[in-house]
Write an enzyme that holds these catalytic residues in place. Structure first.
Site, PDB file in Angstrom:
ATOM      1  N   ASP A   1      10.052  22.495  27.010  1.00 28.81           N
ATOM      2  CA  ASP A   1       8.745  21.824  26.966  1.00 28.81           C
ATOM      3  C   ASP A   1       7.757  22.902  26.528  1.00 28.81           C
ATOM      4  O   ASP A   1       7.112  23.537  27.349  1.00 28.81           O
ATOM      5  CB  ASP A   1       8.413  21.250  28.346  1.00 28.81           C
ATOM      6  CG  ASP A   1       7.111  20.474  28.358  1.00 28.81           C
ATOM      7  OD1 ASP A   1       6.650  20.077  27.269  1.00 28.81           O
ATOM      8  OD2 ASP A   1       6.548  20.273  29.449  1.00 28.81           O
TER       9      ASP A   1
ATOM     10  N   CYS B   1       3.244  18.456  23.739  1.00 27.64           N
ATOM     11  CA  CYS B   1       2.219  17.420  23.903  1.00 27.64           C
ATOM     12  C   CYS B   1       1.190  17.561  22.781  1.00 27.64           C
ATOM     13  O   CYS B   1      -0.013  17.499  22.996  1.00 27.64           O
ATOM     14  CB  CYS B   1       1.554  17.482  25.281  1.00 27.64           C
ATOM     15  SG  CYS B   1       0.855  19.082  25.717  1.00 27.64           S
TER      16      CYS B   1
ATOM     17  N   GLY C   1       6.362  21.977  37.341  1.00 26.29           N
ATOM     18  CA  GLY C   1       7.594  21.222  37.579  1.00 26.29           C
ATOM     19  C   GLY C   1       7.581  19.717  37.496  1.00 26.29           C
ATOM     20  O   GLY C   1       8.481  19.081  38.033  1.00 26.29           O
ATOM     21  N   GLY C   2       6.613  19.121  36.809  1.00 25.83           N
ATOM     22  CA  GLY C   2       6.608  17.666  36.702  1.00 25.83           C
ATOM     23  C   GLY C   2       7.887  17.113  36.105  1.00 25.83           C
ATOM     24  O   GLY C   2       8.498  16.174  36.641  1.00 25.83           O
ATOM     25  N   LYS C   3       8.336  17.701  35.004  1.00 30.86           N
ATOM     26  CA  LYS C   3       9.557  17.238  34.337  1.00 30.86           C
ATOM     27  C   LYS C   3      10.803  17.716  35.077  1.00 30.86           C
ATOM     28  O   LYS C   3      11.836  17.042  35.071  1.00 30.86           O
ATOM     29  CB  LYS C   3       9.557  17.677  32.883  1.00 30.86           C
ATOM     30  CG  LYS C   3       8.401  17.063  32.078  1.00 30.86           C
ATOM     31  CD  LYS C   3       8.368  17.554  30.656  1.00 30.86           C
ATOM     32  CE  LYS C   3       7.137  17.024  29.924  1.00 30.86           C
ATOM     33  NZ  LYS C   3       5.872  17.616  30.419  1.00 30.86           N
TER      34      LYS C   3
ATOM     35  N   ASP D   1      10.838  37.435  33.626  1.00 33.09           N
ATOM     36  CA  ASP D   1      10.109  38.718  33.606  1.00 33.09           C
ATOM     37  C   ASP D   1      10.762  39.732  32.668  1.00 33.09           C
ATOM     38  O   ASP D   1      10.277  40.851  32.514  1.00 33.09           O
ATOM     39  CB  ASP D   1       9.972  39.289  35.016  1.00 33.09           C
ATOM     40  CG  ASP D   1      11.291  39.356  35.766  1.00 33.09           C
ATOM     41  OD1 ASP D   1      12.349  39.132  35.122  1.00 33.09           O
ATOM     42  OD2 ASP D   1      11.284  39.637  36.976  1.00 33.09           O
TER      43      ASP D   1
ATOM     44  N   ASP E   1      10.018  30.015  34.288  1.00 36.07           N
ATOM     45  CA  ASP E   1       8.669  30.122  33.748  1.00 36.07           C
ATOM     46  C   ASP E   1       8.248  31.584  33.782  1.00 36.07           C
ATOM     47  O   ASP E   1       8.782  32.370  34.576  1.00 36.07           O
ATOM     48  CB  ASP E   1       7.671  29.270  34.546  1.00 36.07           C
ATOM     49  CG  ASP E   1       6.443  28.906  33.715  1.00 36.07           C
ATOM     50  OD1 ASP E   1       6.451  27.849  33.068  1.00 36.07           O
ATOM     51  OD2 ASP E   1       5.482  29.696  33.691  1.00 36.07           O
TER      52      ASP E   1
ATOM     53  N   CYS F   1      10.526  26.031  30.397  1.00 36.63           N
ATOM     54  CA  CYS F   1       9.067  26.217  30.528  1.00 36.63           C
ATOM     55  C   CYS F   1       8.588  25.257  31.613  1.00 36.63           C
ATOM     56  O   CYS F   1       7.778  24.371  31.369  1.00 36.63           O
ATOM     57  CB  CYS F   1       8.358  25.944  29.211  1.00 36.63           C
ATOM     58  SG  CYS F   1       9.006  26.875  27.801  1.00 36.63           S
ATOM     59  N   ALA F   2       9.109  25.441  32.817  1.00 38.44           N
ATOM     60  CA  ALA F   2       8.970  24.442  33.880  1.00 38.44           C
ATOM     61  C   ALA F   2       7.544  24.266  34.383  1.00 38.44           C
ATOM     62  O   ALA F   2       7.157  23.175  34.807  1.00 38.44           O
ATOM     63  CB  ALA F   2       9.885  24.796  35.050  1.00 38.44           C
TER      64      ALA F   2
END
Length: 402
Positions: free
Chosen positions: A301, A354, A236-238, A283, A256, A232-233
């Site tokens: 995530d 989160c 792309g922070g992680k 998709d 994603d 679940c990018a």
């Protein structure tokens, strides 16, 4: 502090967009800050912080102003007056502030401190669910912490620079930072500034990422040369953090359901000097099936309520609905079931959110382990906003049995 008409009008217009047109506060603030190029840093700070303040304390100010949850421009000015009085700002002689009951505002504020949903400015349903899951005392501490202003935290891109060198570089650009204890790649801004305009940012020396969020990628225990899937990018922070931990070696498959978010990741990866990311849009189920039993490590995530990040997304308190929470828990369970199949024997899986609600976190993990005997629990970590001062996060490390 002296109030300026053009700044105040910008705040009122922005609140109208957020409360009546249901626009996201972040986007509205971004647009508001472009309204007048002549504004200096102090003007921009006033606009952004005032908008977020009134959004955060919407229910409290609405109660004090007596505006009955109706956000006409007249009522928005009344709420603005409440904000100003409680901040100790003298109201100018404008028609919007005629007959503002200064004394009554302060009295109503004192009275509001007796009721948590008004004092902490939260919806009844959210309060009920959080009390049920966390207990009244714990929830009171957590929501009080999340009603504080979010700090700006940077993550050093160790592919390009070390933390001490970045501090010196930023100091030359008049951006002072502090080390964040127990977060090896984190720097805290001493004073809030627009770091995206710095040369250091343009060179890809850092990303803006909350300290709690920076704990997730290391929790997966990745190493250079691994095949890692970030399921679940998003933007792309992680993913970028994983790349730096892997020293740009091996393969990261960033997935994603939204192609637009992966397009943002592509730009960020180029700036960060990351070249071991393969991006794939989910998709169809075929995308997942092709990777069955192939990954050394998988990060989920997961989409969640976001109740742990109300500090930086205060408008989500008002946009979130109880039925969304019910639906997202079903989605989390489905994602865990489906995406875990990509982990090879002996491989690792991290499930993260989160949120601070057990129903989205440890309960999901327990339910998953009860029905997936091929996985074993290794460890988990709960990050409390009231204890850490940062966002609320949960992460669980699981291992697929050989």
């Amino acid at each position: 502090m002296r109030l300026h008409r053009n700044l105040c009008f910008t705040v009122i217009d922005s609140l109208h967009s957020i409360f009546n047109e249901e626009e996201f506060a972040g986007k509205v603030v971004e647009k508001a800050l472009k309204r007048d190029k002549r504004w200096g840093a102090r003007d921009r700070k006033f606009v952004a912080e005032t908008i977020y303040d009134i959004v955060r304390w919407k229910r409290l100010y609405n109660e004090i102003a007596g505006t009955k949850d109706h956000y006409s421009r007249e009522n928005l000015w009344k709420m603005f007056a409440v904000w100003a009085v409680l901040k100790g700002i003298d109201l100018p002689d404008w028609k919007y502030f005629e007959s503002t009951p200064v004394r009554r505002i302060k009295g109503k504020f004192d009275e509001a401190q007796k009721t948590r949903v008004i004092k902490e400015s939260i919806p009844d349903w959210m309060d009920e669910i959080a009390v049920k899951e966390l207990g009244a005392d714990a929830w009171s501490k957590e929501i009080a912490a999340m009603n504080q202003k979010a700090e700006v935290i940077l993550r050093v891109n160790t592919l390009k620079i070390d933390i001490a060198t970045l501090q010196k570089f930023l100091r030359k650009e008049e951006v002072d930072t502090e080390i964040v204890r127990d977060h090896p790649s984190a720097l805290r801004l001493v004073e809030r500034k627009n770091v995206f305009l710095t040369e250091a940012f343009k060179r890809g020396y850092f990303e803006v990422q909350d300290a709690s969020s920076q704990l997730v990628a290391p929790f997966l225990q990745v190493e250079p040369g691994m095949r890692v899937v970030d399921t679940c990018a998003g933007a792309g922070g992680k993913t970028l953090h994983l790349a730096s931990l892997m020293q740009n070696k091996g393969q990261i498959i960033a997935m994603d359901i939204y192609a637009g978010k992966l397009a943002q990741l592509k730009k960020r990866a180029k700036r960060a000097g990351v070249h071991n990311i393969d991006m794939r849009v989910i998709d169809s189920t075929k995308v997942i099936k092709k990777l069955k039993d192939s990954a050394d490590a998988v990060l989920i995530d997961a989409p969640c309520s976001g109740i742990g990040v109300l500090k930086r997304n205060p408008d989500s308190k008002w946009k979130l609905q109880p039925e969304f929470l019910d639906n997202i828990k079903k989605t989390q369970a489905e994602i865990l079931d489906s995406y875990s199949r990509m982990v090879k024997k002996g491989g690792k899986l991290v499930y993260a959110t989160c949120s601070i609600l057990p129903s989205e976190n440890q309960n999901q993990v327990k339910n998953f382990l009860d029905t997936h005997k091929e996985f074993k629990f290794v460890q988990d970590r709960k990050v409390s906003p009231s204890k850490s001062g940062f966002d609320g996060f949960y992460m669980a490390l699981l291992e697929r049995i050989e």
